[in-house]
Design a protein around this motif. Structure first.
Motif, PDB file in Angstrom:
ATOM      1  N   ARG A  12     -46.378  39.706  62.457  1.00  0.00           N
ATOM      2  CA  ARG A  12     -47.615  39.124  61.896  1.00  0.00           C
ATOM      3  C   ARG A  12     -47.467  37.641  61.321  1.00  0.00           C
ATOM      4  NH1 ARG A  12     -47.782  43.135  57.021  1.00  0.00           N
ATOM      5  NH2 ARG A  12     -49.197  41.893  56.228  1.00  0.00           N
ATOM      6  N   ASP A  13     -48.157  37.064  60.978  1.00  0.00           N
ATOM      7  CA  ASP A  13     -48.036  35.592  60.599  1.00  0.00           C
ATOM      8  C   ASP A  13     -48.006  34.957  59.170  1.00  0.00           C
ATOM      9  OD1 ASP A  13     -47.877  34.948  63.381  1.00  0.00           O
ATOM     10  OD2 ASP A  13     -50.124  34.827  63.414  1.00  0.00           O
ATOM     11  N   ASP A  14     -48.292  36.079  58.342  1.00  0.00           N
ATOM     12  CA  ASP A  14     -48.442  35.743  57.023  1.00  0.00           C
ATOM     13  C   ASP A  14     -47.200  35.935  56.291  1.00  0.00           C
ATOM     14  OD1 ASP A  14     -48.747  38.648  57.230  1.00  0.00           O
ATOM     15  OD2 ASP A  14     -49.778  38.837  55.445  1.00  0.00           O
ATOM     16  N   ALA A  15     -46.866  35.338  54.984  1.00  0.00           N
ATOM     17  CA  ALA A  15     -45.729  35.111  54.355  1.00  0.00           C
ATOM     18  C   ALA A  15     -45.381  36.477  53.460  1.00  0.00           C
ATOM     19  CB  ALA A  15     -45.526  34.439  53.447  1.00  0.00           C
ATOM     20  N   PRO A  16     -44.242  37.139  53.386  1.00  0.00           N
ATOM     21  CA  PRO A  16     -44.163  38.366  52.523  1.00  0.00           C
ATOM     22  C   PRO A  16     -44.701  38.150  51.082  1.00  0.00           C
ATOM     23  CG  PRO A  16     -42.065  37.533  53.435  1.00  0.00           C
ATOM     24  CD  PRO A  16     -43.131  36.597  53.885  1.00  0.00           C
ATOM     25  N   ASP A  17     -45.077  39.048  50.710  1.00  0.00           N
ATOM     26  CA  ASP A  17     -45.515  39.354  49.297  1.00  0.00           C
ATOM     27  C   ASP A  17     -44.528  39.763  48.048  1.00  0.00           C
ATOM     28  OD1 ASP A  17     -48.245  38.831  49.687  1.00  0.00           O
ATOM     29  OD2 ASP A  17     -48.138  40.807  50.717  1.00  0.00           O
TER      30      ASP A  17
ATOM     31  N   GLN B  71     -32.450  44.313  45.228  1.00  0.00           N
ATOM     32  CA  GLN B  71     -31.165  44.891  45.510  1.00  0.00           C
ATOM     33  C   GLN B  71     -30.575  44.641  46.930  1.00  0.00           C
ATOM     34  OE1 GLN B  71     -30.482  48.837  44.200  1.00  0.00           O
ATOM     35  NE2 GLN B  71     -29.276  49.373  45.849  1.00  0.00           N
ATOM     36  N   CYS B  72     -31.421  44.858  48.160  1.00  0.00           N
ATOM     37  CA  CYS B  72     -31.096  44.526  49.364  1.00  0.00           C
ATOM     38  C   CYS B  72     -31.780  43.181  49.866  1.00  0.00           C
ATOM     39  CB  CYS B  72     -31.375  45.663  50.244  1.00  0.00           C
ATOM     40  SG  CYS B  72     -33.223  46.074  50.777  1.00  0.00           S
ATOM     41  N   PHE B  73     -32.477  42.385  49.184  1.00  0.00           N
ATOM     42  CA  PHE B  73     -33.267  41.397  49.633  1.00  0.00           C
ATOM     43  C   PHE B  73     -34.238  41.530  50.767  1.00  0.00           C
ATOM     44  CE2 PHE B  73     -29.124  40.571  47.606  1.00  0.00           C
ATOM     45  CZ  PHE B  73     -29.574  39.852  46.401  1.00  0.00           C
ATOM     46  N   LYS B  74     -34.541  42.719  51.189  1.00  0.00           N
ATOM     47  CA  LYS B  74     -35.517  42.907  52.443  1.00  0.00           C
ATOM     48  C   LYS B  74     -37.011  42.381  52.002  1.00  0.00           C
ATOM     49  CE  LYS B  74     -36.695  46.328  55.636  1.00  0.00           C
ATOM     50  NZ  LYS B  74     -36.942  45.337  56.810  1.00  0.00           N
ATOM     51  N   PRO B  75     -37.790  41.784  53.023  1.00  0.00           N
ATOM     52  CA  PRO B  75     -39.023  41.277  52.338  1.00  0.00           C
ATOM     53  C   PRO B  75     -40.117  42.457  52.669  1.00  0.00           C
ATOM     54  CG  PRO B  75     -38.487  40.393  54.417  1.00  0.00           C
ATOM     55  CD  PRO B  75     -37.228  41.170  54.039  1.00  0.00           C
ATOM     56  N   TRP B  76     -41.199  42.378  51.832  1.00  0.00           N
ATOM     57  CA  TRP B  76     -42.293  43.374  52.117  1.00  0.00           C
ATOM     58  C   TRP B  76     -43.644  42.803  51.880  1.00  0.00           C
ATOM     59  CZ3 TRP B  76     -40.701  47.839  53.896  1.00  0.00           C
ATOM     60  CH2 TRP B  76     -39.534  48.265  53.674  1.00  0.00           C
ATOM     61  N   TRP B  77     -44.619  43.549  52.411  1.00  0.00           N
ATOM     62  CA  TRP B  77     -45.970  42.886  52.087  1.00  0.00           C
ATOM     63  C   TRP B  77     -46.625  44.095  51.450  1.00  0.00           C
ATOM     64  CZ3 TRP B  77     -42.854  41.850  55.976  1.00  0.00           C
ATOM     65  CH2 TRP B  77     -42.879  40.405  56.587  1.00  0.00           C
ATOM     66  N   LYS B  78     -47.810  43.437  50.787  1.00  0.00           N
ATOM     67  CA  LYS B  78     -48.624  44.486  49.966  1.00  0.00           C
ATOM     68  C   LYS B  78     -49.090  45.643  50.667  1.00  0.00           C
ATOM     69  CE  LYS B  78     -50.165  41.021  46.696  1.00  0.00           C
ATOM     70  NZ  LYS B  78     -51.452  40.172  46.244  1.00  0.00           N
ATOM     71  N   ASP B  79     -49.658  45.485  52.181  1.00  0.00           N
ATOM     72  CA  ASP B  79     -49.914  46.637  52.827  1.00  0.00           C
ATOM     73  C   ASP B  79     -49.044  47.399  53.638  1.00  0.00           C
ATOM     74  OD1 ASP B  79     -49.028  44.753  54.928  1.00  0.00           O
ATOM     75  OD2 ASP B  79     -51.080  44.365  55.798  1.00  0.00           O
TER      76      ASP B  79
ATOM     77  N   ALA C 137     -42.021  40.051  42.969  1.00  0.00           N
ATOM     78  CA  ALA C 137     -43.206  38.953  43.672  1.00  0.00           C
ATOM     79  C   ALA C 137     -42.423  37.908  44.012  1.00  0.00           C
ATOM     80  CB  ALA C 137     -44.162  38.604  42.674  1.00  0.00           C
ATOM     81  N   VAL C 138     -42.971  37.399  45.554  1.00  0.00           N
ATOM     82  CA  VAL C 138     -42.387  36.212  46.044  1.00  0.00           C
ATOM     83  C   VAL C 138     -43.613  35.266  45.759  1.00  0.00           C
ATOM     84  CG1 VAL C 138     -41.721  34.861  48.087  1.00  0.00           C
ATOM     85  CG2 VAL C 138     -41.349  37.414  48.142  1.00  0.00           C
TER      86      VAL C 138
ATOM     87  N   GLU D  34     -44.466  30.552  44.944  1.00  0.00           N
ATOM     88  CA  GLU D  34     -43.815  29.240  45.153  1.00  0.00           C
ATOM     89  C   GLU D  34     -42.639  28.997  44.041  1.00  0.00           C
ATOM     90  OE1 GLU D  34     -46.436  25.912  45.352  1.00  0.00           O
ATOM     91  OE2 GLU D  34     -47.708  27.037  46.293  1.00  0.00           O
ATOM     92  N   LYS D  35     -42.923  29.320  42.902  1.00  0.00           N
ATOM     93  CA  LYS D  35     -41.638  29.164  41.776  1.00  0.00           C
ATOM     94  C   LYS D  35     -40.527  29.880  42.234  1.00  0.00           C
ATOM     95  CE  LYS D  35     -43.301  27.576  37.614  1.00  0.00           C
ATOM     96  NZ  LYS D  35     -43.699  28.051  36.237  1.00  0.00           N
ATOM     97  N   GLU D  36     -40.592  31.215  42.764  1.00  0.00           N
ATOM     98  CA  GLU D  36     -39.439  32.175  43.202  1.00  0.00           C
ATOM     99  C   GLU D  36     -39.715  32.688  44.464  1.00  0.00           C
ATOM    100  OE1 GLU D  36     -38.526  34.946  40.219  1.00  0.00           O
ATOM    101  OE2 GLU D  36     -39.721  34.243  38.773  1.00  0.00           O
ATOM    102  N   PRO D  37     -39.148  31.606  45.595  1.00  0.00           N
ATOM    103  CA  PRO D  37     -39.560  31.868  46.995  1.00  0.00           C
ATOM    104  C   PRO D  37     -38.504  32.947  47.329  1.00  0.00           C
ATOM    105  CG  PRO D  37     -38.545  29.802  46.673  1.00  0.00           C
ATOM    106  CD  PRO D  37     -38.665  30.361  45.236  1.00  0.00           C
ATOM    107  N   LEU D  38     -38.714  33.403  48.746  1.00  0.00           N
ATOM    108  CA  LEU D  38     -37.859  34.335  49.159  1.00  0.00           C
ATOM    109  C   LEU D  38     -36.422  33.674  49.164  1.00  0.00           C
ATOM    110  CD1 LEU D  38     -38.551  36.968  51.021  1.00  0.00           C
ATOM    111  CD2 LEU D  38     -37.928  35.638  52.854  1.00  0.00           C
ATOM    112  N   ASP D  39     -35.554  34.685  48.617  1.00  0.00           N
ATOM    113  CA  ASP D  39     -34.213  34.274  48.812  1.00  0.00           C
ATOM    114  C   ASP D  39     -33.641  34.289  50.053  1.00  0.00           C
ATOM    115  OD1 ASP D  39     -33.928  34.101  45.933  1.00  0.00           O
ATOM    116  OD2 ASP D  39     -33.186  36.257  45.605  1.00  0.00           O
ATOM    117  N   THR D  40     -32.771  33.307  50.812  1.00  0.00           N
ATOM    118  CA  THR D  40     -32.290  33.270  51.964  1.00  0.00           C
ATOM    119  C   THR D  40     -30.803  32.979  51.843  1.00  0.00           C
ATOM    120  OG1 THR D  40     -32.829  31.014  52.100  1.00  0.00           O
ATOM    121  CG2 THR D  40     -34.319  32.539  52.891  1.00  0.00           C
TER     122      THR D  40
END
Length: 61
Positions: free
Chosen positions: A15-20, A25-33, A52-53, A55-61
């Motif tokens: 998929r091309d969209d960013a995670p929601d 705890q494990c930092f794994k990204p997820w999407w609403k669907d 929630a991911v 702009e103010k709190e982006p994905l932890d990398t």
């Protein structure tokens, strides 16, 4: 298809969209669907709390 690096790992998704969401705890990204329409959702990997991911709190990398 994209590779998403996150704190503790990397995932490749078709998929091309960013995670929601991201697990606190494990930092794994997820999407609403990835979830049904339930009000109560949790990480399907470790059952941790999601945040929630944004702009103010982006994905932890």
């Amino acid at each position: 298809m994209q590779a998403i690096k996150y704190k503790g790992g990397m995932t490749i998704v078709e998929r091309d969209d960013a995670p929601d969401y991201q697990c606190k705890q494990c930092f794994k990204p997820w999407w609403k669907d990835d979830f049904d329409q339930s009000v109560f959702i949790a990480c399907q990997h470790c059952h941790g709390e999601l945040r929630a991911v944004t702009e103010k709190e982006p994905l932890d990398t």
